[in-house]
Design an enzyme around this catalytic site. Structure first.
Site, PDB file in Angstrom:
ATOM      1  N   LYS A 153      -4.098   5.525   9.401  1.00  0.00           N
ATOM      2  CA  LYS A 153      -5.091   5.902   8.532  1.00  0.00           C
ATOM      3  C   LYS A 153      -5.848   7.165   9.296  1.00  0.00           C
ATOM      4  CE  LYS A 153      -7.855   4.735   4.844  1.00  0.00           C
ATOM      5  NZ  LYS A 153      -8.624   3.669   4.277  1.00  0.00           N
ATOM      6  N   ARG A 182       0.697  -1.634  -0.225  1.00  0.00           N
ATOM      7  CA  ARG A 182       0.169   0.301  -0.064  1.00  0.00           C
ATOM      8  C   ARG A 182       0.953   1.805  -0.075  1.00  0.00           C
ATOM      9  NH1 ARG A 182      -2.639   3.617   3.471  1.00  0.00           N
ATOM     10  NH2 ARG A 182      -5.009   3.696   3.010  1.00  0.00           N
ATOM     11  N   SER A 195     -12.750  -2.793   0.885  1.00  0.00           N
ATOM     12  CA  SER A 195     -12.788  -2.578   2.521  1.00  0.00           C
ATOM     13  C   SER A 195     -14.270  -1.758   2.167  1.00  0.00           C
ATOM     14  CB  SER A 195     -11.901  -0.777   2.640  1.00  0.00           C
ATOM     15  OG  SER A 195     -10.427  -1.119   1.956  1.00  0.00           O
TER      16      SER A 195
END
Length: 211
Positions: free
Chosen positions: A140, A43, A111
């Site tokens: 995040k 990611r 997600s």
């Protein structure tokens, strides 16, 4: 790859962070794989394609050497060019239905923060859903806290595997699995650990103890 084979590899799911040193990222991933991590997701939200592909190729090599699943977040082009096993998309990323219809051989994860999003992901052909943030997380900044109740509700609502993500520590892993998750996704608990191999091994010991 048969579903049973890759589903079992969702059990301890490492997501890389955004540290700039690619060599450091690869070294941590290699240690985590040696500790038993069964899936690695690359990611890199802010990375240009060229450098990201180079890192993806290295992580693909490492994951293959350890028999682990290799997933790329969002970047379908990088996933295809690196020979990744799959791609993971968010609610505002590439449509899972389009990715799955054009590239049925890829494992596609989505997600989700609600039962509705999880059900839609399954309808769109997703192979698994990442639900969270289960716990508060600093990894995040825009993460929405879902908690264990939403994770459990998602598990009841869909037939595809569920992976819990967000603020999961070794101590919390058993509760996440007890709520119905098929695996736990981890970022800082392994990527920022003083000993990534030992941290990964701790997750493996805790999660596979609950199979």
């Amino acid at each position: 790859m048969a579903r049973r084979d890759w589903t079992e590899k969702l059990r301890v799911y490492l997501v890389t962070d955004d540290r700039p040193d690619h060599g450091e990222v690869a070294a941590i991933v290699e240690q985590a794989l040696a500790g038993g991590v069964t899936c690695v997701q690359l990611r890199r939200k802010q990375e240009d394609g060229g450098p990201m592909l180079k890192l993806a190729l290295r992580l693909r090599e490492l994951a293959s050497a350890h028999g682990a699943l290799f997933i790329v977040n969002d970047r379908l082009d990088i996933a295809l060019l690196s020979g990744a096993d799959g791609v993971h998309v968010g609610q505002t990323d590439l449509p899972a239905s389009l990715v799955k219809s054009r590239f049925p051989e890829l494992v596609v994860g989505v997600s989700a923060r609600s039962v509705g999003e999880a059900a839609q992901a399954e309808h769109d052909g997703a192979d698994y859903v990442g639900v969270g943030s289960v716990y508060p997380t600093a990894t995040k900044g825009d993460a929405v806290l879902t908690g264990l109740d939403v994770l459990a509700a998602c598990k009841r609502a869909v037939r595809i595997p569920i992976v819990g993500i967000g603020g999961i520590t070794v101590e919390r892993a058993a509760d996440v699995l007890a709520a119905g998750a098929d695996g736990v996704a981890v970022v800082s608990a392994i990527m920022s650990a003083q000993d990534p191999k030992a941290a990964a091994a701790a997750f493996v010991g805790r999660t596979f103890m609950n199979t």
